[in-house]
Scaffold this motif. Structure first.
Motif, PDB file in Angstrom:
ATOM      1  N   GLU A 262       0.803  -1.223   0.000  1.00 48.20           N
ATOM      2  CA  GLU A 262       0.000   0.000   0.000  1.00 48.20           C
ATOM      3  C   GLU A 262       0.836   1.274   0.000  1.00 48.20           C
ATOM      4  OE1 GLU A 262       0.373  -1.523   4.286  1.00 48.20           O
ATOM      5  OE2 GLU A 262       0.109  -2.346   2.258  1.00 48.20           O
ATOM      6  N   GLY A 263       2.141   1.158   0.119  1.00 46.56           N
ATOM      7  CA  GLY A 263       2.998   2.329   0.129  1.00 46.56           C
ATOM      8  C   GLY A 263       4.227   2.116   0.987  1.00 46.56           C
ATOM      9  N   THR A 264       4.969   3.178   1.218  1.00 39.37           N
ATOM     10  CA  THR A 264       6.188   3.100   2.016  1.00 39.37           C
ATOM     11  C   THR A 264       5.930   3.667   3.400  1.00 39.37           C
ATOM     12  OG1 THR A 264       7.618   3.301   0.065  1.00 39.37           O
ATOM     13  CG2 THR A 264       8.592   3.833   2.194  1.00 39.37           C
ATOM     14  N   GLU A 265       6.082   2.820   4.407  1.00 40.48           N
ATOM     15  CA  GLU A 265       5.892   3.249   5.788  1.00 40.48           C
ATOM     16  C   GLU A 265       7.184   3.873   6.302  1.00 40.48           C
ATOM     17  OE1 GLU A 265       4.548   0.145   8.357  1.00 40.48           O
ATOM     18  OE2 GLU A 265       2.594  -0.034   7.373  1.00 40.48           O
ATOM     19  N   MET A 266       7.062   5.071   6.845  1.00 42.62           N
ATOM     20  CA  MET A 266       8.204   5.797   7.357  1.00 42.62           C
ATOM     21  C   MET A 266       8.157   5.833   8.883  1.00 42.62           C
ATOM     22  SD  MET A 266       9.548   6.717   4.467  1.00 42.62           S
ATOM     23  CE  MET A 266      10.781   7.896   5.010  1.00 42.62           C
ATOM     24  N   SER A 267       9.234   5.420   9.521  1.00 41.19           N
ATOM     25  CA  SER A 267       9.354   5.484  10.979  1.00 41.19           C
ATOM     26  C   SER A 267      10.446   6.492  11.329  1.00 41.19           C
ATOM     27  CB  SER A 267       9.710   4.122  11.564  1.00 41.19           C
ATOM     28  OG  SER A 267       8.664   3.190  11.357  1.00 41.19           O
ATOM     29  N   LEU A 268      10.116   7.418  12.226  1.00 42.00           N
ATOM     30  CA  LEU A 268      11.046   8.472  12.614  1.00 42.00           C
ATOM     31  C   LEU A 268      11.305   8.431  14.115  1.00 42.00           C
ATOM     32  CD1 LEU A 268       9.355  11.466  10.726  1.00 42.00           C
ATOM     33  CD2 LEU A 268      11.016   9.837   9.810  1.00 42.00           C
ATOM     34  N   ARG A 269      12.553   8.711  14.490  1.00 37.32           N
ATOM     35  CA  ARG A 269      12.926   8.893  15.884  1.00 37.32           C
ATOM     36  C   ARG A 269      13.843  10.108  15.956  1.00 37.32           C
ATOM     37  NH1 ARG A 269       9.729   5.441  15.712  1.00 37.32           N
ATOM     38  NH2 ARG A 269       9.685   3.398  16.726  1.00 37.32           N
ATOM     39  N   SER A 270      13.691  10.917  16.989  1.00 38.45           N
ATOM     40  CA  SER A 270      14.585  12.065  17.110  1.00 38.45           C
ATOM     41  C   SER A 270      14.662  12.567  18.540  1.00 38.45           C
ATOM     42  CB  SER A 270      14.105  13.201  16.204  1.00 38.45           C
ATOM     43  OG  SER A 270      15.025  14.291  16.244  1.00 38.45           O
ATOM     44  N   ARG A 271      15.833  13.057  18.887  1.00 35.90           N
ATOM     45  CA  ARG A 271      16.041  13.714  20.179  1.00 35.90           C
ATOM     46  C   ARG A 271      15.989  15.237  20.039  1.00 35.90           C
ATOM     47  NH1 ARG A 271      20.208   9.773  20.047  1.00 35.90           N
ATOM     48  NH2 ARG A 271      19.761   7.997  21.404  1.00 35.90           N
ATOM     49  N   VAL A 273      14.229  16.968  17.029  1.00 37.11           N
ATOM     50  CA  VAL A 273      13.140  17.445  16.178  1.00 37.11           C
ATOM     51  C   VAL A 273      11.827  16.860  16.666  1.00 37.11           C
ATOM     52  CG1 VAL A 273      12.159  17.454  13.839  1.00 37.11           C
ATOM     53  CG2 VAL A 273      14.642  17.667  14.157  1.00 37.11           C
ATOM     54  N   ASN A 274      10.758  17.651  16.665  1.00 36.46           N
ATOM     55  CA  ASN A 274       9.426  17.153  17.008  1.00 36.46           C
ATOM     56  C   ASN A 274       8.894  16.401  15.794  1.00 36.46           C
ATOM     57  OD1 ASN A 274       6.698  16.719  17.583  1.00 36.46           O
ATOM     58  ND2 ASN A 274       6.524  18.611  18.760  1.00 36.46           N
ATOM     59  N   VAL A 275       9.207  15.116  15.712  1.00 39.25           N
ATOM     60  CA  VAL A 275       8.812  14.338  14.537  1.00 39.25           C
ATOM     61  C   VAL A 275       7.313  14.048  14.524  1.00 39.25           C
ATOM     62  CG1 VAL A 275      11.081  13.335  14.104  1.00 39.25           C
ATOM     63  CG2 VAL A 275       9.528  12.198  15.713  1.00 39.25           C
ATOM     64  N   GLY A 276       6.652  14.158  15.681  1.00 36.39           N
ATOM     65  CA  GLY A 276       5.204  13.978  15.717  1.00 36.39           C
ATOM     66  C   GLY A 276       4.505  15.041  14.896  1.00 36.39           C
ATOM     67  N   GLU A 277       4.921  16.295  15.058  1.00 40.62           N
ATOM     68  CA  GLU A 277       4.338  17.392  14.291  1.00 40.62           C
ATOM     69  C   GLU A 277       4.681  17.266  12.813  1.00 40.62           C
ATOM     70  OE1 GLU A 277       5.452  21.143  15.885  1.00 40.62           O
ATOM     71  OE2 GLU A 277       4.152  20.961  17.665  1.00 40.62           O
ATOM     72  N   LEU A 278       5.909  16.868  12.528  1.00 41.89           N
ATOM     73  CA  LEU A 278       6.331  16.712  11.137  1.00 41.89           C
ATOM     74  C   LEU A 278       5.536  15.603  10.456  1.00 41.89           C
ATOM     75  CD1 LEU A 278       8.227  17.501   8.848  1.00 41.89           C
ATOM     76  CD2 LEU A 278       9.943  15.957   9.817  1.00 41.89           C
ATOM     77  N   ALA A 279       5.366  14.475  11.137  1.00 37.58           N
ATOM     78  CA  ALA A 279       4.616  13.357  10.572  1.00 37.58           C
ATOM     79  C   ALA A 279       3.156  13.727  10.353  1.00 37.58           C
ATOM     80  CB  ALA A 279       4.727  12.136  11.483  1.00 37.58           C
ATOM     81  N   ALA A 280       2.588  14.512  11.272  1.00 44.70           N
ATOM     82  CA  ALA A 280       1.190  14.936  11.152  1.00 44.70           C
ATOM     83  C   ALA A 280       0.975  15.751   9.881  1.00 44.70           C
ATOM     84  CB  ALA A 280       0.768  15.731  12.380  1.00 44.70           C
ATOM     85  N   LYS A 281       1.936  16.593   9.523  1.00 43.40           N
ATOM     86  CA  LYS A 281       1.837  17.397   8.303  1.00 43.40           C
ATOM     87  C   LYS A 281       1.863  16.521   7.051  1.00 43.40           C
ATOM     88  CE  LYS A 281       4.187  21.374  10.395  1.00 43.40           C
ATOM     89  NZ  LYS A 281       5.434  22.196  10.397  1.00 43.40           N
ATOM     90  N   HIS A 287       4.394  10.742  18.376  1.00 42.40           N
ATOM     91  CA  HIS A 287       4.846  11.484  19.533  1.00 42.40           C
ATOM     92  C   HIS A 287       5.956  12.456  19.138  1.00 42.40           C
ATOM     93  CE1 HIS A 287       2.693   8.287  21.555  1.00 42.40           C
ATOM     94  NE2 HIS A 287       3.493   7.401  21.003  1.00 42.40           N
ATOM     95  N   LYS A 288       6.352  13.270  20.082  1.00 40.60           N
ATOM     96  CA  LYS A 288       7.412  14.239  19.821  1.00 40.60           C
ATOM     97  C   LYS A 288       8.706  13.554  19.388  1.00 40.60           C
ATOM     98  CE  LYS A 288       9.829  18.129  22.030  1.00 40.60           C
ATOM     99  NZ  LYS A 288       9.956  18.942  23.264  1.00 40.60           N
ATOM    100  N   ALA A 289       9.025  12.429  20.024  1.00 45.95           N
ATOM    101  CA  ALA A 289      10.300  11.763  19.742  1.00 45.95           C
ATOM    102  C   ALA A 289      10.172  10.549  18.829  1.00 45.95           C
ATOM    103  CB  ALA A 289      10.966  11.331  21.050  1.00 45.95           C
ATOM    104  N   ALA A 290       8.939  10.092  18.552  1.00 49.06           N
ATOM    105  CA  ALA A 290       8.739   8.903  17.730  1.00 49.06           C
ATOM    106  C   ALA A 290       7.437   9.036  16.961  1.00 49.06           C
ATOM    107  CB  ALA A 290       8.699   7.653  18.608  1.00 49.06           C
ATOM    108  N   ALA A 291       7.507   8.886  15.637  1.00 44.59           N
ATOM    109  CA  ALA A 291       6.314   9.083  14.822  1.00 44.59           C
ATOM    110  C   ALA A 291       6.466   8.345  13.502  1.00 44.59           C
ATOM    111  CB  ALA A 291       6.084  10.577  14.578  1.00 44.59           C
TER     112      ALA A 291
END
Length: 315
Positions: A262-271, A273-281, A287-291
């Motif tokens: 169905e597509g490419t799933e992207m997993s992000l972790r960061s200390r 960057v707020n990856v939760g906000e980035l993923a939401a866009k 979450h802030k550290a995992a999204a």
């Protein structure tokens, strides 16, 4: 109880049939929260089933798999539907249609920007896991035994990375201590969920690690394609890849792309960057550290896109 919790209590008391559902590609928090809630509802006399996609055998250490519904979802029209640990309707997968048919709906979640509509919404973005939110409800309703405790404990350790993530709070550790006193085999649950690896998935895990590359500032990234899956005759997707990268010296942000039908799933972790906000866009969440989020691009293009966005966030 506050007003929302009282409303939930009344909805549960009024229901005969209850469906509990977690998000697609369920993790330790979704599985633990769902099975704990199901066991509680069973104990108070409800006809309850759980909707979850099939999951890795390492999670069989969590009691309650017998609650998982194996029939036709179209046949379900519950008195009450409870969504756990899902932040958007698409994260519920096929269970979203069951939710639409339910007479009453509720949800527990701790992700940023939850957009699921429900009659009763209990959202706490400060909670370390959805499991600890479920614990708060269950603890007021029944005496928590070792089986329910193991399900809650599984959710706690999964979403806190074994109590290593910044989301771990004093309350998290206090609840863990109470669950240990209830008889949870904490070492067995901890080891199975956080450290157990599948022999069949080792070649794919190794492929992902062999492809790890780095970008400034302190970003690590890798990916797996469907061709990799076919070449290595993989029977499932390896977990722990993105966590391995974020725990590498000199890395503050990690990106893992996994290509599926169905597509490419992207997993992000960061200390940093707020990856939760980035993923939401980008249509996802977390979450802030995992999204994470899903795109139609092939993994190399998807990784290039998100690395540029992460760099822009830190420029």
């Amino acid at each position: 109880m506050n007003e929302i919790e009282l409303k939930l209590q009344k909805a549960i008391d009024a229901a005969n049939s209850v469906v509990v559902a977690g998000h697609v590609n369920p993790d330790g928090d979704a599985i633990g929260a769902c099975l704990a809630m199901a066991a509680c509802l069973d104990k108070v006399g409800k006809d309850v089933v759980v909707l979850l996609e099939d999951y890795d055998s390492k999670y069989d250490v969590i009691p309650g798999r017998h609650y998982i519904y194996q029939g036709d979802y179209d046949a379900l029209t519950p008195d009450l539907f409870i969504s756990l640990d899902a932040s958007t309707p698409d994260r519920l997968g096929k269970a979203a249609d069951v939710m639409k048919r339910a007479k009453a709906t509720a949800l527990f979640d701790h992700h940023l920007n939850n957009s699921i509509e429900a009659d009763i919404r209990i959202v706490d973005t400060s909670a370390s896991s959805t499991a600890i939110m479920v614990y708060s409800y269950i603890d007021r309703r029944i005496v928590i035994d070792a089986d329910i405790g193991a399900a809650i404990y599984a959710g706690l350790i999964y979403d806190t990375g074994g109590f290593r993530h910044r989301t771990t709070t004093p309350e998290t550790l206090e609840v863990a201590a109470k669950l240990m006193r209830a008889g949870v085999q904490f070492s067995k649950v901890y080891s199975s969920i956080l450290f157990e690896k599948s022999r069949d998935k080792t070649p794919l895990f190794a492929r992902a690690l062999s492809r790890v590359a780095y970008a400034e500032p302190e970003i690590a990234y890798t990916y797996i394609t469907r061709e990799d899956m076919e070449e290595l005759r993989a029977v499932g997707y390896p977990d722990g890849v993105v966590d391995y990268m974020i725990n590498t010296n000199g890395v503050n942000t990690a990106v893992y792309a996994l290509q599926k039908e169905e597509g490419t799933e992207m997993s992000l972790r960061s200390r940093v960057v707020n990856v939760g906000e980035l993923a939401a866009k980008l249509g996802g969440g977390g979450h802030k550290a995992a999204a994470g989020f899903t795109v139609k691009d092939a993994p190399p293009e998807a990784v290039e896109m998100i690395v540029k966005k992460l760099q822009a966030e830190q420029s």
